[in-house]
Design a protein around this motif. Structure first.
Motif, PDB file in Angstrom:
ATOM      1  N   GLN A  46       0.863  -1.176   0.000  1.00 26.50           N
ATOM      2  CA  GLN A  46       0.000   0.000   0.000  1.00 26.50           C
ATOM      3  C   GLN A  46       0.897   1.223   0.000  1.00 26.50           C
ATOM      4  O   GLN A  46       2.102   1.116   0.200  1.00 26.50           O
ATOM      5  CB  GLN A  46      -0.955   0.004   1.195  1.00 26.50           C
ATOM      6  N   PHE A  47       0.329   2.379  -0.215  1.00 30.55           N
ATOM      7  CA  PHE A  47       1.105   3.624  -0.250  1.00 30.55           C
ATOM      8  C   PHE A  47       0.139   4.745   0.094  1.00 30.55           C
ATOM      9  O   PHE A  47      -0.334   5.471  -0.767  1.00 30.55           O
ATOM     10  CB  PHE A  47       1.721   3.824  -1.644  1.00 30.55           C
ATOM     11  N   ASN A  48      -0.170   4.848   1.382  1.00 30.09           N
ATOM     12  CA  ASN A  48      -1.197   5.778   1.844  1.00 30.09           C
ATOM     13  C   ASN A  48      -0.619   6.909   2.677  1.00 30.09           C
ATOM     14  O   ASN A  48      -0.056   6.676   3.751  1.00 30.09           O
ATOM     15  CB  ASN A  48      -2.244   5.033   2.673  1.00 30.09           C
ATOM     16  N   ALA A  49      -0.763   8.127   2.191  1.00 30.29           N
ATOM     17  CA  ALA A  49      -0.329   9.306   2.938  1.00 30.29           C
ATOM     18  C   ALA A  49      -1.171   9.421   4.197  1.00 30.29           C
ATOM     19  O   ALA A  49      -2.395   9.276   4.152  1.00 30.29           O
ATOM     20  CB  ALA A  49      -0.485  10.545   2.071  1.00 30.29           C
ATOM     21  N   THR A  50      -0.518   9.695   5.326  1.00 27.31           N
ATOM     22  CA  THR A  50      -1.251   9.821   6.585  1.00 27.31           C
ATOM     23  C   THR A  50      -1.199  11.236   7.141  1.00 27.31           C
ATOM     24  O   THR A  50      -2.229  11.809   7.447  1.00 27.31           O
ATOM     25  CB  THR A  50      -0.725   8.816   7.638  1.00 27.31           C
TER      26      THR A  50
END
Length: 108
Positions: A46-50
């Motif tokens: 995954q590659f999710n900005a938080t």
């Protein structure tokens, strides 16, 4: 791109803000460069900005925390130019990557 007018030129925004769709789009544009740099070109699960902070310069620097799997965060720094190229905005540029390891609250 969020452009905060309340911060001084060159200062990093604080506290960190929750990443929205605009920051996620920026991350998506540099994802391949990040994967190449720290994952041997293999895709992350995954590659999710938080979270992110920003710095207004001649353009915008972003420091973004990105979740790359269920237990790991990384930090990336991206520059977004305010200039346009003939067919649209200049793409963001990856400047740095730092691995945080297990999910935690390490500062930017």
């Amino acid at each position: 791109m969020p452009k905060s007018g309340a911060q001084a030129m060159g200062a990093w925004s604080h506290p960190p803000k929750a990443a929205g769709e605009d920051i996620q789009q920026t991350c998506d544009q540099v994802r391949k460069a990040v994967e190449d740099k720290i994952n041997g070109g293999q895709p992350f699960g995954q590659f999710n900005a938080t979270l992110f902070i920003e710095q207004v310069v001649e353009g915008w620097n972003y420091r973004i925390k990105v979740q790359i799997n269920t237990v790991t965060l990384i930090r990336i720094q991206v520059y977004q130019s305010p200039f346009k190229v003939h067919d649209g905005p200049t793409p963001p540029v990856l400047n740095a990557v730092a691995a945080d390891g297990p999910l935690n609250d390490k500062p930017f």
